[in-house]
Design an enzyme around this catalytic site. Structure first.
Site, PDB file in Angstrom:
ATOM      1  N   GLU A  33      -5.735   4.431  -6.583  1.00 30.59           N
ATOM      2  CA  GLU A  33      -5.622   5.533  -7.242  1.00 30.59           C
ATOM      3  C   GLU A  33      -6.418   6.767  -6.125  1.00 30.59           C
ATOM      4  OE1 GLU A  33      -7.757   6.565 -11.062  1.00 30.59           O
ATOM      5  OE2 GLU A  33      -6.872   8.694 -10.997  1.00 30.59           O
ATOM      6  N   ARG A 259     -14.803  -8.379  -9.475  1.00 28.43           N
ATOM      7  CA  ARG A 259     -14.809  -7.530  -8.736  1.00 28.43           C
ATOM      8  C   ARG A 259     -16.329  -7.599  -7.715  1.00 28.43           C
ATOM      9  NH1 ARG A 259     -13.642  -2.563 -10.847  1.00 28.43           N
ATOM     10  NH2 ARG A 259     -15.125  -1.164  -9.471  1.00 28.43           N
ATOM     11  N   LYS A 269     -16.333   4.698  -7.320  1.00 31.88           N
ATOM     12  CA  LYS A 269     -15.960   6.026  -6.632  1.00 31.88           C
ATOM     13  C   LYS A 269     -16.784   6.872  -7.445  1.00 31.88           C
ATOM     14  CE  LYS A 269     -11.248   4.652  -6.651  1.00 31.88           C
ATOM     15  NZ  LYS A 269     -10.258   4.768  -6.417  1.00 31.88           N
TER      16      LYS A 269
HETATM   17  P1  ATP Z   1     -13.734   2.456  -8.863  1.00 33.87           P
HETATM   18  O1  ATP Z   1     -14.273   1.871  -9.999  1.00 33.87           O
HETATM   19  O2  ATP Z   1     -14.535   2.432  -7.526  1.00 33.87           O
HETATM   20  O3  ATP Z   1     -13.123   3.914  -9.391  1.00 33.87           O
HETATM   21  P2  ATP Z   1     -10.971   1.530  -9.256  1.00 33.87           P
HETATM   22  O4  ATP Z   1     -10.561   0.131  -9.335  1.00 33.87           O
HETATM   23  O5  ATP Z   1     -11.005   2.708 -10.129  1.00 33.87           O
HETATM   24  O6  ATP Z   1     -12.508   1.379  -8.588  1.00 33.87           O
HETATM   25  P3  ATP Z   1      -8.823   1.784  -7.711  1.00 33.87           P
HETATM   26  O7  ATP Z   1      -8.581   3.117  -6.731  1.00 33.87           O
HETATM   27  O8  ATP Z   1      -8.206   2.010  -8.982  1.00 33.87           O
HETATM   28  O9  ATP Z   1     -10.290   1.949  -8.111  1.00 33.87           O
HETATM   29  O10 ATP Z   1      -8.524   0.573  -6.988  1.00 33.87           O
HETATM   30  C1  ATP Z   1      -7.541  -0.211  -6.425  1.00 33.87           C
HETATM   31  C2  ATP Z   1      -7.484  -1.461  -6.378  1.00 33.87           C
HETATM   32  O11 ATP Z   1      -8.863  -1.985  -5.898  1.00 33.87           O
HETATM   33  C3  ATP Z   1      -7.503  -2.051  -7.683  1.00 33.87           C
HETATM   34  O12 ATP Z   1      -6.521  -3.200  -7.888  1.00 33.87           O
HETATM   35  C4  ATP Z   1      -9.070  -2.608  -7.917  1.00 33.87           C
HETATM   36  O13 ATP Z   1      -9.069  -3.632  -8.810  1.00 33.87           O
HETATM   37  C5  ATP Z   1      -9.444  -2.926  -6.614  1.00 33.87           C
HETATM   38  N1  ATP Z   1     -11.027  -2.561  -6.635  1.00 33.87           N
HETATM   39  C6  ATP Z   1     -11.837  -1.733  -6.974  1.00 33.87           C
HETATM   40  N2  ATP Z   1     -13.060  -1.764  -6.927  1.00 33.87           N
HETATM   41  C7  ATP Z   1     -13.178  -2.993  -6.533  1.00 33.87           C
HETATM   42  C8  ATP Z   1     -14.216  -4.009  -6.387  1.00 33.87           C
HETATM   43  N3  ATP Z   1     -15.366  -3.569  -6.499  1.00 33.87           N
HETATM   44  N4  ATP Z   1     -13.990  -5.415  -6.219  1.00 33.87           N
HETATM   45  C9  ATP Z   1     -12.844  -5.919  -6.176  1.00 33.87           C
HETATM   46  N5  ATP Z   1     -11.623  -5.060  -6.172  1.00 33.87           N
HETATM   47  C10 ATP Z   1     -11.914  -3.763  -6.306  1.00 33.87           C
HETATM   48 MG    MG Z   2     -11.276   4.414 -10.916  1.00 30.02          MG
HETATM   49 MG    MG Z   3      -8.300   2.113 -11.121  1.00 35.46          MG
END
Ligand code: ATP
Ligand code: MG
Ligand code: MG
Length: 552
Positions: A33, A259, A269
């Protein structure tokens, strides 16, 4: 990856290829995102998704911006994400994909669900909807709007799109099962009204699809085979499958993995944005940040991040990875490629009393002990030098092989010197160390084969380039800053000494270093010219010390 055993995701994919489940295709995606900069957790997902695609003939990995929330998303993030994925060494083909490109398609699917009697417009307040959802132990209750006719719902949904309702006045919900043990299945929202300008579609829409609706349909749209996501989406898989089955469209396989969690770090984030906005760091790319751009600025090579992701592997259970592991990977990669130069970060002056006042020797030194192709540089030597303060001891213990009164050491590639005496100021601090040199040891060795144990790095005082050096320590003192005590927040665990700025004295060649260039300061560690560096005022970041010296 030793090639000996596959992780559980690669095993599933290998079996699917074997059985011809997706006609033997492998097509993954990385769907960030654009609401922040990428961090190490994303790197894990990037290495996994792009890595799997690379391992299969004709494998493809899409970069897809999951841009369905205009309030939090910005083009700045779209740009930085592309830069970071590229820098990590991955290629998404001709162009990235955007969920926003499918808004019309998604809308069509929503209309189809309504026509099937599988979705309805709910005018309940957000609080009422939350209330009706029930709990883990209590079933949900049905909304009074659940029985609306297909015609009425089609009309209302059109009017939602046309902007006839206020934000939050109603939502489109799937009509599934309010008594499902999986709360996500209790008539989840599919569309909400949100009057906000989208970074790509502008004001074309005032309704936006929810993540669960948009995600599976985008995967389907792109003919993804394996939709790999993190563990917290395990419960969402039922909805993912329900939507695709109900609409009877192409159906990828969702697979969840744990994760990444890293010690002394936050990887969310939301928290990283807070660090930036409250000014606790220099920005998203602060060298202490676990962001890709921060690691890059700190001097971490992309190979080290890929190696790190390969070493931590992929599992189905959450765990905490030691940040020292990343440092280990950085050292390993940097040791192989970083040129060696000399810098003194905590200087004390040495005067070679028997060395002529205006004489200058120039020594040729290799830039790397193994990589001859790096060539050599010339380092000037004169009567006054800086050495590291900790390389001299007045009262030296037995095993101290560096400089002390009466002992001889080697100045790297230059001469053997013997300390005769020291000069102190009124406070008793050493301000000068007096030595004599042996002109017969030019180049740093002696024909008579006499032993000197210590070799010190040095910089000629009159040729030295003063530089700002930023010494970095972990941003959080606490091993797990996500685990907060009563009345505290993760901000309370910020390490006040995570950045220490000092003036170091460098050999002249280092003034020419451009931002991003990496070097080993001999005997000290790996450093990288910072974005702020100029020839007049060089700035270097400490990437990693030579050995792990973290207080833990
Ligand atoms: P955050 O919790 O930091 O906002 P998010 O999952 O909401 O992270 P996205 O931009 O949706 O952020 O993530 C894109 C991809 O990266 C998703 O497929 C997510 O599963 C993966 N991802 C995000 N954080 C991690 C993590 N700590 N370990 C492994 N994969 C991750
Ligand atoms: Mg997020
Ligand atoms: Mg997300």
């Amino acid at each position: 990856n030793e090639g000996t055993s596959l992780d559980f995701i690669r095993t599933i994919i290998a079996e699917d290829c074997e059985s011809g489940k997706f006609d033997g295709r492998v097509h993954t995606r990385f769907p960030p995102e654009p609401n922040g900069y990428l961090h190490l957790g994303h790197a894990k997902s990037i290495c996994l998704n792009f890595g799997i695609a690379q391992e299969h003939e004709n494998g493809i990995c899409n970069l897809r911006f999951d841009d369905t929330n205009p309030l939090k998303e910005e083009d700045e993030y779209v740009q930085s994400i592309q830069e970071d994925v590229k820098w990590l060494g991955f290629d998404w083909g001709e162009k990235p994909f955007y969920t926003s490109n499918y808004f019309e398609v998604l809308y069509g699917h929503a209309v189809k669900l309504i026509e099937m009697g599988k979705a309805y417009v709910d005018h309940s307040t957000p609080e009422a909807i939350r209330e009706m959802r029930g709990t883990l132990t209590e079933p949900g209750t049905e909304s009074p709007y659940r029985g609306r006719s297909v015609e009425e719902n089609l009309d209302l949904f059109t009017r939602m799109r046309n902007g006839e309702f206020a934000d939050g006045e109603c939502v489109l919900r799937a009509k599934i099962d309010m008594t499902s043990p999986n709360i996500i299945m209790r008539d989840p929202a599919l569309y909400r009204i949100r009057r906000a300008t989208h970074h790509r579609t502008g004001d074309a829409w005032c309704i936006y699809p929810m993540y669960d609706f948009a995600h599976c349909l985008s995967d389907s749209q792109e003919h993804i085979t394996h939709s790999i996501c993190t563990l917290e989406f395990e419960n969402n898989r039922e909805l993912y499958d329900w939507l695709l089955d109900t609409l009877d469209i192409y159906h990828p396989q969702q697979i969840e993995f744990a994760r990444l969690n890293l010690t002394h770090t936050v990887l969310s984030k939301r928290k990283l944005i807070q660090l930036v906005e409250e000014g606790h760091v220099r920005g998203w790319d602060d060298p202490r940040m676990p962001t890709i751009s921060g690691l890059r600025r700190r001097g971490c090579p992309p190979e080290a991040i890929r190696e790190f992701c390969s070493r931590i592997g992929v599992a189905k259970a959450d765990s905490m990875v030691d940040a020292a592991m990343l440092e280990f990977c950085m050292r390993e990669k940097l040791n192989a490629v970083a040129p060696r130069l000399m810098g003194v970060i905590d200087p004390v002056k040495v005067v070679i009393t028997n060395y002529p006042e205006d004489q200058v020797d120039e020594f040729e030194m290799p830039l790397h002990p193994e990589l001859e192709e790096y060539g050599k540089r010339t380092v000037p030597f004169s009567r006054e030098l800086y050495i590291e303060r900790e390389d001299f001891r007045e009262e030296a213990p037995k095993k101290f092989f560096r400089l002390t009164v009466g002992k001889e050491v080697r100045l790297r590639y230059a001469y053997y010197v013997t300390c005769t005496d020291v000069v102190k100021d009124e406070q008793g601090e050493i301000v000068e160390i007096h030595c004599t040199y042996d002109p017969a040891t030019k180049g740093g060795w002696s024909e008579d084969g006499r032993k000197v144990k210590g070799t010190l790095h040095w910089v000629s005082v009159k040729h030295a380039v003063p530089a700002e050096v930023r010494l970095y320590e972990p941003l959080f003192e606490k091993e797990n800053p996500n685990k907060v005590e009563e009345g505290k927040t993760f901000i309370d665990y910020i390490n006040p000494d995570s950045e220490k700025i000092i003036t170091a004295y460098l050999e002249p060649r280092l003034a020419e270093y451009k931002a991003g260039e990496r070097v080993q300061f001999e005997r000290l560690g790996y450093y990288c010219a910072d974005l702020d560096t100029t020839p007049e005022r060089p700035v270097f970041n400490r990437t990693a010390t030579l050995r792990d010296s973290w207080k833990r």
